[in-house]
Enzyme design. Structure first.
Site, PDB file in Angstrom:
ATOM      1  N   SER A  22     -42.279  -2.013 -29.011  1.00 20.43           N
ATOM      2  CA  SER A  22     -41.242  -2.791 -28.350  1.00 20.43           C
ATOM      3  C   SER A  22     -41.841  -3.844 -27.427  1.00 20.43           C
ATOM      4  O   SER A  22     -43.046  -3.893 -27.209  1.00 20.43           O
ATOM      5  CB  SER A  22     -40.339  -1.857 -27.552  1.00 20.43           C
ATOM      6  OG  SER A  22     -41.059  -1.311 -26.466  1.00 20.43           O
ATOM      7  N   LYS A  23     -40.960  -4.680 -26.928  1.00 17.59           N
ATOM      8  CA  LYS A  23     -41.341  -5.763 -26.024  1.00 17.59           C
ATOM      9  C   LYS A  23     -42.338  -5.336 -24.958  1.00 17.59           C
ATOM     10  O   LYS A  23     -43.339  -5.985 -24.727  1.00 17.59           O
ATOM     11  CB  LYS A  23     -40.086  -6.252 -25.293  1.00 17.59           C
ATOM     12  CG  LYS A  23     -39.295  -7.273 -26.046  1.00 17.59           C
ATOM     13  CD  LYS A  23     -38.085  -7.675 -25.205  1.00 17.59           C
ATOM     14  CE  LYS A  23     -36.901  -7.737 -26.101  1.00 17.59           C
ATOM     15  NZ  LYS A  23     -36.065  -8.650 -26.388  1.00 17.59           N
ATOM     16  N   ARG A  24     -42.005  -4.278 -24.280  1.00 18.47           N
ATOM     17  CA  ARG A  24     -42.805  -3.869 -23.129  1.00 18.47           C
ATOM     18  C   ARG A  24     -44.222  -3.427 -23.484  1.00 18.47           C
ATOM     19  O   ARG A  24     -45.110  -3.440 -22.642  1.00 18.47           O
ATOM     20  CB  ARG A  24     -42.109  -2.719 -22.394  1.00 18.47           C
ATOM     21  CG  ARG A  24     -40.712  -3.081 -21.965  1.00 18.47           C
ATOM     22  CD  ARG A  24     -40.151  -2.111 -20.951  1.00 18.47           C
ATOM     23  NE  ARG A  24     -38.848  -2.578 -20.471  1.00 18.47           N
ATOM     24  CZ  ARG A  24     -38.697  -3.489 -19.534  1.00 18.47           C
ATOM     25  NH1 ARG A  24     -39.750  -4.005 -18.962  1.00 18.47           N
ATOM     26  NH2 ARG A  24     -37.498  -3.885 -19.166  1.00 18.47           N
TER      27      ARG A  24
END
Length: 513
Positions: A265-267
């Site tokens: 994911s993004k993080r």
RNA sequence: GGUCCGUUCGUCUAGGGGUUAGGACUUCAGAUUUUCAUUCUGGCAACAGGGGUUCGAUUCCCCUACGGACUACCA
């Protein structure tokens, strides 16, 4: 019944496209090109609340950078335009109505609160999966439970409503996935999905089926997260009477976090220190920046090659592939079934391979650009030479500057380790002669420089190994690097002389010891 | 919780009823080198567990475990 192959990549513009999305696009593209088909991009923007400005441009730019060409798209147009679902809005209702008329869908008037209430009630009653389905719809406000004239009245009065699919109560739905084979799901586990939202927009489920049909899509390649709703889509094709031209499905394994817990994911980019987006992205609201492969210095060819191998392999030992070679080698059958953990090391390795394959003169551009930013002038010839020396030791283009600073700036500090071990009066004696005679060389190049050094060493009855480290220290300040004679050649006699003199002065305490 | 999908070295994977289970990344050791890197050579390292089927299962079937996805008027 051989149809012209048409595949689509259908992202929604809700933020930066992440590398999983790029991979999906890539596989679609490879299949299209392999089969001589058409690659289509369709923007799935049916959720107006999640629209993010700039996201669409980001998608276009990312694919362009990666070399994924689109035959039909919102920007290029095509025979099935428009290619934005928001612009296709008027087309969907008729199909929803068709389903209502054929008894496969119905109007529902329940408010958000009522739906919530229903779920709470079912949860309290310990129902495993609280959902709007064949059983619960009998207790809700819809055109199945309300009298006909009541429904008409509500509709006429402009009351908010949705159209829901009437999923059969007991039916085994079979779906053939190109990667997983037959998948069987019972209709009782599917809820009465909303097809048309109260704002007049279709949901993904309806829109993607209608558009895929209208756009004559033959293969749907998408992420595994869609697998659970795929049976629903089969139902939709059937009820709409399009089952015989239903596309083939392939659900790709997910890209997982390197530590093996959940999808990438993004993080994770910040957490693990590598980009998860193709391009840099600045969040329009928070202003947060996310790094991109392009800005990090990845070459698109390496990026694509690496991405292609995340979940697919050609079955041979070959690992380096051009886009053209990927197209030739690609088959859906060779896509793996299991989730793939992201391997940053391997990504870097791919970039190294591509970097080393480039001609020195091309690599010089990276260095030249870095020099320009720092207002340091340098000829192409010199930059090319330096790049040639450095290419075996860089991973990212930024390394060309980072690892080669000493070609342009004299060292200000010296490796303590080498200084204390190798700097001594004998070495200084050699260097003193060396720097003075350097300017007198009739032919100044790495070979003659080495010759000179050897001559001086002989005079002092010393061997090259005794001074090399120290000389490197004097010239670069470092303990390691490419061939020192080449470095001295590039830096020039005068500069080398200055540097050695400076070193002798600065390192005097070591020589005395 | 329910439904669905998955499981070969640390990672990406090849393979497939009888193999020394192969490669790549990482890592370690040696060789080369003026150093580091490169390169070369070599090493460590895997079929999740339990039942079947079979002369034989890592491979086929079932169960368990573990992992993942989905479970919205989001896609």
């Amino acid at each position: 019944m051989e149809r012209e192959v048409r595949v689509r990549f259908a992202p929604s513009p809700t933020g930066p496209l992440h590398i999983g999305g790029v991979r999906t696009a890539l596989y679609n593209y490879l299949l299209a090109r392999k089969l001589g088909g058409t690659m289509i991009l369709r923007i799935e923007d049916t959720d107006q609340n999640r629209f993010v400005p700039g996201a669409e441009d980001y998608i276009r730019e990312s694919l362009e950078w990666a070399g994924i060409e689109l035959d039909e798209s919102p920007w290029k147009g095509g025979p099935y335009a428009p290619y934005r679902q928001s612009e296709r809005k008027p087309m969907y209702m008729q199909y929803a109505l068709q389903l209502v008329e054929s008894g496969h869908a119905y109007y529902a008037f329940d408010t958000a609160e009522e739906l919530e209430e229903m779920r709470e009630r079912l949860k309290a009653a310990k129902v495993a999966t609280p959902q709007y389905n064949a059983i619960t719809r009998a207790t809700m406000k819809n055109s199945l439970t309300l009298p006909e004239d009541e429904v008409k009245k509500r509709l006429a009065s402009g009351e908010a409503y949705v159209i829901r699919l009437k999923v059969p109560r007991k039916e085994e739905i079979r779906l053939k996935d190109m990667i997983r084979g037959w998948v069987m799901v019972h209709s009782s586990s599917i809820d009465d999905k909303v097809l048309m939202k109260s704002d007049g927009m279709p949901t993904y489920h309806l829109a993607n089926i209608v558009d895929d049909h209208l756009m004559k899509i033959t293969h749907v390649i998408r992420g595994e997260e869609w697998l659970p709703s795929a049976p629903l889509h089969v139902l939709l094709y059937r009820f709409l009477g399009w089952e015989d031209t239903m596309p083939e499905f392939a659900h790709l394994p997910l890209l997982l976090k390197p530590d093996g817990n959940g999808k990438l994911s993004k993080r994770d980019g910040d957490k693990f220190g590598f980009p998860v987006f193709p391009l840099e992205w600045t969040d329009p609201i928070t202003g947060d920046k996310s790094m991109g492969y392009r800005e990090k210095g990845f070459m698109p060819e390496a990026f694509v090659n690496f991405l292609a191998f995340l979940g697919w392999n050609p079955g041979t030992q070959q690992e380096l592939f051009t886009m053209q070679e990927l197209i030739e080698a690609f088959t859906v059958e060779r896509i793996g079934k299991s989730g793939t953990k992201f391997d940053w090391q391997k990504a870097r390795w791919f970039n190294e391979q591509y970097l080393r394959a480039k001609p020195d003169e091309e690599l010089a551009q990276y260095l030249l650009k870095a020099l320009e930013e720092r207002n340091i002038s340098c000829s192409l010839e010199k930059a090319t030479k330096i790049s040639g020396l450095m290419k075996e030791r860089v991973t990212l283009p930024s390394d060309f500057w980072n690892e080669a600073v000493y070609f342009f700036e004299a060292p200000t500090t010296y490796s303590e380790k080498v200084a204390s071990k190798k700097w001594n009066s004998q070495a200084v004696a050699v260097f003193t002669a060396f720097k003075d005679e350097l300017g007198g060389l009739t032919e100044y190049n790495a070979e003659s420089i080495k010759e000179l050094l050897n001559t001086i060493l002989e005079r002092n009855a010393m061997k090259i190994g005794q001074v090399m480290q120290a000389l490197r220290l004097a010239v670069t300040g470092l303990e390691a690097g490419p061939d020192l004679m080449q470095i001295i050649e590039i830096i020039g006699a005068a500069e080398t002389k200055t540097r050695i003199e400076h070193a002798i002065e600065k390192l005097a305490p070591y020589a005395a010891a």
